[in-house]
Design a protein around this motif. Structure first.
Motif, PDB file in Angstrom:
ATOM      1  N   ALA A  28      20.368 -49.235  -4.537  1.00 11.13           N
ATOM      2  CA  ALA A  28      20.700 -49.386  -3.119  1.00 11.13           C
ATOM      3  C   ALA A  28      20.481 -48.105  -2.334  1.00 11.13           C
ATOM      4  O   ALA A  28      20.294 -48.136  -1.115  1.00 11.13           O
ATOM      5  N   VAL A  29      20.538 -46.965  -3.025  1.00 10.27           N
ATOM      6  CA  VAL A  29      20.284 -45.671  -2.388  1.00 10.27           C
ATOM      7  C   VAL A  29      19.407 -44.855  -3.325  1.00 10.27           C
ATOM      8  O   VAL A  29      19.387 -45.082  -4.537  1.00 10.27           O
ATOM      9  N   PRO A  30      18.649 -43.886  -2.799  1.00 15.28           N
ATOM     10  CA  PRO A  30      17.841 -43.017  -3.666  1.00 15.28           C
ATOM     11  C   PRO A  30      18.719 -42.175  -4.589  1.00 15.28           C
ATOM     12  O   PRO A  30      19.893 -41.913  -4.298  1.00 15.28           O
ATOM     13  N   ALA A  31      18.136 -41.739  -5.695  1.00 16.97           N
ATOM     14  CA  ALA A  31      18.856 -40.884  -6.634  1.00 16.97           C
ATOM     15  C   ALA A  31      19.354 -39.619  -5.967  1.00 16.97           C
ATOM     16  O   ALA A  31      20.396 -39.063  -6.353  1.00 16.97           O
ATOM     17  N   ALA A  32      18.627 -39.130  -4.958  1.00 20.52           N
ATOM     18  CA  ALA A  32      19.007 -37.893  -4.274  1.00 20.52           C
ATOM     19  C   ALA A  32      20.375 -37.999  -3.620  1.00 20.52           C
ATOM     20  O   ALA A  32      21.070 -36.992  -3.459  1.00 20.52           O
ATOM     21  N   VAL A  33      20.789 -39.203  -3.232  1.00 22.47           N
ATOM     22  CA  VAL A  33      22.115 -39.381  -2.633  1.00 22.47           C
ATOM     23  C   VAL A  33      23.198 -39.061  -3.665  1.00 22.47           C
ATOM     24  O   VAL A  33      24.136 -38.296  -3.401  1.00 22.47           O
ATOM     25  N   ALA A  34      23.064 -39.651  -4.843  1.00 25.84           N
ATOM     26  CA  ALA A  34      24.037 -39.383  -5.905  1.00 25.84           C
ATOM     27  C   ALA A  34      23.976 -37.927  -6.349  1.00 25.84           C
ATOM     28  O   ALA A  34      25.005 -37.293  -6.591  1.00 25.84           O
ATOM     29  N   PRO A  78       8.127 -44.299   2.134  1.00 25.09           N
ATOM     30  CA  PRO A  78       8.975 -43.768   1.065  1.00 25.09           C
ATOM     31  C   PRO A  78       8.856 -44.607  -0.201  1.00 25.09           C
ATOM     32  O   PRO A  78       8.648 -45.816  -0.135  1.00 25.09           O
ATOM     33  N   PRO A  79       8.942 -43.956  -1.365  1.00 22.56           N
ATOM     34  CA  PRO A  79       8.791 -44.682  -2.625  1.00 22.56           C
ATOM     35  C   PRO A  79       9.948 -45.631  -2.858  1.00 22.56           C
ATOM     36  O   PRO A  79      11.058 -45.427  -2.368  1.00 22.56           O
ATOM     37  N   ALA A  80       9.683 -46.688  -3.615  1.00 20.99           N
ATOM     38  CA  ALA A  80      10.739 -47.644  -3.945  1.00 20.99           C
ATOM     39  C   ALA A  80      11.596 -47.092  -5.068  1.00 20.99           C
ATOM     40  O   ALA A  80      11.126 -46.369  -5.938  1.00 20.99           O
ATOM     41  N   TYR A  81      12.859 -47.466  -5.059  1.00 23.09           N
ATOM     42  CA  TYR A  81      13.792 -47.026  -6.124  1.00 23.09           C
ATOM     43  C   TYR A  81      14.420 -48.253  -6.777  1.00 23.09           C
ATOM     44  O   TYR A  81      14.598 -49.254  -6.129  1.00 23.09           O
ATOM     45  N   ALA A 135      28.879 -43.720  -5.300  1.00 24.18           N
ATOM     46  CA  ALA A 135      27.522 -43.182  -5.138  1.00 24.18           C
ATOM     47  C   ALA A 135      26.687 -43.449  -6.377  1.00 24.18           C
ATOM     48  O   ALA A 135      25.501 -43.809  -6.281  1.00 24.18           O
ATOM     49  N   VAL A 136      27.289 -43.285  -7.550  1.00 21.09           N
ATOM     50  CA  VAL A 136      26.578 -43.559  -8.800  1.00 21.09           C
ATOM     51  C   VAL A 136      26.222 -45.042  -8.898  1.00 21.09           C
ATOM     52  O   VAL A 136      25.089 -45.402  -9.231  1.00 21.09           O
ATOM     53  N   ALA A 137      27.188 -45.899  -8.594  1.00 20.20           N
ATOM     54  CA  ALA A 137      26.953 -47.344  -8.671  1.00 20.20           C
ATOM     55  C   ALA A 137      25.824 -47.763  -7.727  1.00 20.20           C
ATOM     56  O   ALA A 137      24.975 -48.593  -8.076  1.00 20.20           O
ATOM     57  N   ALA A 138      25.799 -47.189  -6.526  1.00 19.70           N
ATOM     58  CA  ALA A 138      24.753 -47.527  -5.556  1.00 19.70           C
ATOM     59  C   ALA A 138      23.387 -47.053  -6.036  1.00 19.70           C
ATOM     60  O   ALA A 138      22.378 -47.754  -5.884  1.00 19.70           O
ATOM     61  N   ALA A 139      23.339 -45.857  -6.629  1.00 19.21           N
ATOM     62  CA  ALA A 139      22.069 -45.339  -7.137  1.00 19.21           C
ATOM     63  C   ALA A 139      21.582 -46.152  -8.329  1.00 19.21           C
ATOM     64  O   ALA A 139      20.383 -46.431  -8.463  1.00 19.21           O
ATOM     65  N   VAL A 140      22.501 -46.534  -9.202  1.00 19.67           N
ATOM     66  CA  VAL A 140      22.144 -47.362 -10.358  1.00 19.67           C
ATOM     67  C   VAL A 140      21.575 -48.701  -9.905  1.00 19.67           C
ATOM     68  O   VAL A 140      20.595 -49.207 -10.464  1.00 19.67           O
ATOM     69  N   ALA A 141      22.178 -49.277  -8.872  1.00 19.49           N
ATOM     70  CA  ALA A 141      21.734 -50.569  -8.358  1.00 19.49           C
ATOM     71  C   ALA A 141      20.462 -50.464  -7.526  1.00 19.49           C
ATOM     72  O   ALA A 141      19.887 -51.489  -7.147  1.00 19.49           O
TER      73      ALA A 141
END
Length: 292
Positions: free
Chosen positions: A220-226, A289-292, A212-218
């Motif tokens: 690929a998912v919003p920070a809210a997921v992590a 939705p805003p870009a991440y 989840a952290v790796a996906a948020a860093v990249a």
């Protein structure tokens, strides 16, 4: 990089040493301002190691201040923060709760300001490894335009999630080590099916936090997921670590309770997991939705 940070933390460094000698304070500061010019990938590695060590060093709050000042474009302040001569923190609403820090920045309307006169009231919490305080600002000077406070907050959520993943990984390591050495009925408890199942579930939980952290860093998912997943996962990992340790896991002398306390306080730091899920729902259902 991970090994270097882990070895450095094992010496019990002070903030000036960790920030200055290792360069942690300026990790994400551009090179022209005296920083390392690294990104969120490197930041997540350092944060995970701090979480693994339950370090009280003010890395998270200083990172938030750096990101806010970067957006404001204050080169002098950014250079000062990069040296690690002081710690700093950011207030997102100018009120109640904040991380501890020697310098305080706050979003006031469309401006970022630095508090030049303020009162700091420490909060006594069950987690002694993370100092918390309330700030009342009396005087402040403009630093620059506010930029995007929500983006700064999201970066803080990701950094905290990386800390939580590091703490969860340490709980897994501790539980596995104990299960290999603690014996009952002439056998290591790790050989019993119930403990095997607990450890297998814990492994999946920990690896999912890191994913989840790796996906948020990249991005690929919003920070809210992590933020949502890692907060609850760390709590579960810390609780399972105590369960596997049995009686010794609830003693004051063992570190297991310290991880549970950190997990409990972390789960509230940028809002509880439910708040992250509510924000994720708004992002998903928004027409743009805003870009991440």
């Amino acid at each position: 990089m991970r090994d270097i940070v882990r070895s450095f933390l094992a010496t019990g460094p002070t903030w000036p040493a960790f920030a200055g000698e290792l360069g942690a304070a300026g990790l994400t500061v551009p090179e022209q301002y005296g920083g390392a010019g690294c990104g969120m990938e490197e930041l997540a590695v350092v944060a995970a190691e701090l979480g693994r060590a339950l370090s009280p060093l003010p890395f998270l709050q200083t990172f938030l201040a750096v990101e806010a000042v970067k957006q404001a474009g204050d080169a002098e302040t950014l250079t000062s923060l990069a040296t690690g001569t002081s710690s700093a923190t950011v207030l997102f609403d100018g009120g109640d709760h904040a991380l501890d820090g020697e310098r305080v920045f706050a979003y006031r309307g469309d401006r970022l300001v630095e508090a030049t006169a303020f009162r700091r009231v420490p909060y006594d919490t069950m987690d002694l490894s993370r100092p918390l305080a309330r700030f009342d600002i009396d005087e402040a000077r403009p630093v620059g335009p506010a930029g995007d406070p929500e983006r700064v907050r999201d970066l803080g959520v990701i950094a905290l999630a990386a800390e939580q993943a590091g703490g969860a990984r340490r709980c897994l390591e501790s539980a596995v080590a104990y299960a290999k050495t603690r014996e009952q009925f002439g056998r290591p408890i790790g050989s019993f099916q119930a403990i095997k199942h607990k450890l297998a579930d814990l492994l999946m939980l920990v690896e999912s936090t890191e994913a989840a952290v790796a996906a948020a860093v990249a991005g690929a998912v919003p920070a809210a997921v992590a933020g949502s997943y890692c907060g609850e996962a760390y709590l579960s990992a810390a609780g399972e670590n105590i369960q596997i340790h049995g009686g010794i896991g609830i003693t004051w002398e063992h570190d297991a309770h310290r991880f549970l306390k950190r997990a409990t306080s972390d789960a509230q730091l940028f809002g509880p997991p439910q708040a992250h899920r509510a924000r994720l729902h708004r992002l998903v259902t928004s027409s743009s939705p805003p870009a991440y």
